[in-house]
Write an enzyme that holds these catalytic residues in place. Sequence first.
Site, PDB file in Angstrom:
ATOM      1  N   HIS A 135     -40.000  10.236  17.522  1.00 22.04           N
ATOM      2  CA  HIS A 135     -39.139   8.988  16.504  1.00 22.04           C
ATOM      3  C   HIS A 135     -37.753   9.108  15.978  1.00 22.04           C
ATOM      4  O   HIS A 135     -37.292   8.692  15.861  1.00 22.04           O
ATOM      5  CB  HIS A 135     -40.313   8.554  15.517  1.00 22.04           C
ATOM      6  CG  HIS A 135     -41.400   8.751  16.213  1.00 22.04           C
ATOM      7  ND1 HIS A 135     -42.582   9.020  16.525  1.00 22.04           N
ATOM      8  CD2 HIS A 135     -41.861   6.981  16.566  1.00 22.04           C
ATOM      9  CE1 HIS A 135     -43.423   8.246  17.191  1.00 22.04           C
ATOM     10  NE2 HIS A 135     -42.990   7.266  17.504  1.00 22.04           N
ATOM     11  N   ASP A 157     -48.000   1.468  15.507  1.00 24.07           N
ATOM     12  CA  ASP A 157     -47.628   2.830  14.177  1.00 24.07           C
ATOM     13  C   ASP A 157     -47.564   2.939  14.070  1.00 24.07           C
ATOM     14  O   ASP A 157     -47.284   3.109  13.027  1.00 24.07           O
ATOM     15  CB  ASP A 157     -47.531   3.793  15.668  1.00 24.07           C
ATOM     16  CG  ASP A 157     -46.064   4.462  15.538  1.00 24.07           C
ATOM     17  OD1 ASP A 157     -45.416   3.923  15.766  1.00 24.07           O
ATOM     18  OD2 ASP A 157     -47.297   5.256  17.026  1.00 24.07           O
ATOM     19  N   ASP A 203     -39.262   0.094  21.280  1.00 27.32           N
ATOM     20  CA  ASP A 203     -40.562   2.048  22.372  1.00 27.32           C
ATOM     21  C   ASP A 203     -41.648   1.191  22.565  1.00 27.32           C
ATOM     22  O   ASP A 203     -42.996   1.052  22.614  1.00 27.32           O
ATOM     23  CB  ASP A 203     -41.170   2.000  20.529  1.00 27.32           C
ATOM     24  CG  ASP A 203     -41.699   3.146  20.677  1.00 27.32           C
ATOM     25  OD1 ASP A 203     -41.687   3.805  21.342  1.00 27.32           O
ATOM     26  OD2 ASP A 203     -42.059   3.196  19.645  1.00 27.32           O
TER      27      ASP A 203
END
Length: 511
Positions: free
Chosen positions: A277, A301, A373
């Site tokens: 990340h 998430d 993502d």
Amino acid sequence: MDDGPAGDFARPSRLGAALLVSAFVVATCGLIYELLAGTLASYLLGDSVTQFSIVIGTYLFAMGIGSWCSRYVKRDELAVFVRVEILIAAIGGASAAVLFLLFDRVADFRIPLYGLVLVIGALVGLEIPLLMRILKDRLEFGDLVSKVLTFDYVGALAASLLFPLLLVPQLGLMRTGFLFGLANVAVAIALILMLPGKRRLRTELIVGILVAVGLATGFIVSEKLQRAAEVGVYGDPILYAASTPYQRVVITKRAGDLRLYLNGNLQFSSRDEYRYHEALVHPVMSRARNPRNVLVLGGGDGLAVREILKYPGVASVTLVDLDPEMTSLFRNSAMLAALNHDAFHSPKVHVINADAFLWLRENQRRFDAVLVDFPDPTNFAIGKLYTVSFYRELARALAPGAVVSVQSTSPLVAPRAYWTVATTLEAAGLITRGYHVYVPSFGEWGFVLASNEPIGRPGPLPSGLRFLTPQTDALAFTFPPDMARRSVPVNRLDNQALVREFEAEWAVYEG
């Protein structure tokens, strides 16, 4: 009108109606078993296009075999039909549970998978010819064919609508199998009970009741079976497992390592997700001209949002993720919210649960930085989010000086797939720069920066990063020969070249 070959059967109108209803149940259950096998194969083996194609082809071929074998049934067609119904109920109803439990216990999972598809298809193929022969003396030929096929096709439609919209989201795969197995065996039991001469089918009735009890028990304990099977698949204790309308979500934990799996594919490990990340977010944020308004596509998430919020100049973060259950889970679970530092509770963060492709087409806002993502392009539904059509819409959403980062799979394992992403971004009119980092859970992993303008040098990074530094950032943009750029096609909606490249390269890697 007489009772035809079954002589001692119930009144034709009553029995005939029951048999036509059974045609509906047969078709619905048969297609459900086929969809279960295809979905399970794509979950466990990946490559959903190949798996569904092989499962459908095998199933239809087996139905042909079953239809051909029906010629050898010379008498007692209704008794044979009842026995076939009970057999299909037992095998088809338990098929999802059996396949899940066998996945990590057999050398080649494809053998039981396609073996079950062949058996179920052959039995279903046997049913319809038997049904038509039973009804031939109760209906005129034209009515016989039209009514049986009408009930058959309507049943198939019902299955195709119920499976993705209701059954998988609400029941999951195992419970769905057990439920429709119960429907199959209920037809058999009902037919037996309608017959005046049912004493000669006493054994079938007892077996049918036992199968029904077994299927009902399986339905009740299916969550325990699912978890037992998934422990074998994932290897770690399962903290959470649920089927949403869009995916199977599983979270495991061992020795402090939390792992998220979507449809069986690892999304992150809490031990090293910071590497992924930080690499996804900070090369963009440090190069965007003035990253006040940030868009995140995917990333339900909240871990990418956590990194974005490390920049005090950020005024707004819009996250678009398809699955509301995913974003809710990472907002409301204390354990998971701790991973993203309560990112979804920040007043700067706005969550939109929508299909990113459709949302982007309707979007009129412009953003200063964009993080893409999405999961790897394992199927066409995800592959559309890597197409030139999607990237053109993305380019339209960029403010002056904006920069995009796209997670783009491994340039070491799948270099052609990786460079297809870059080539497709360029075909949409964007300027690109590829980079890669090492994430222990994934290996060498790649990203692509893109912008409507030449991409500048990075600015300062926020303090407290665990992996990315100005030095590692600079090294990330160097590719050794085994990851160097290839000549690859553009990924378009009408060719989905990326999905094929991805599956071919990962298949070689995984053996």
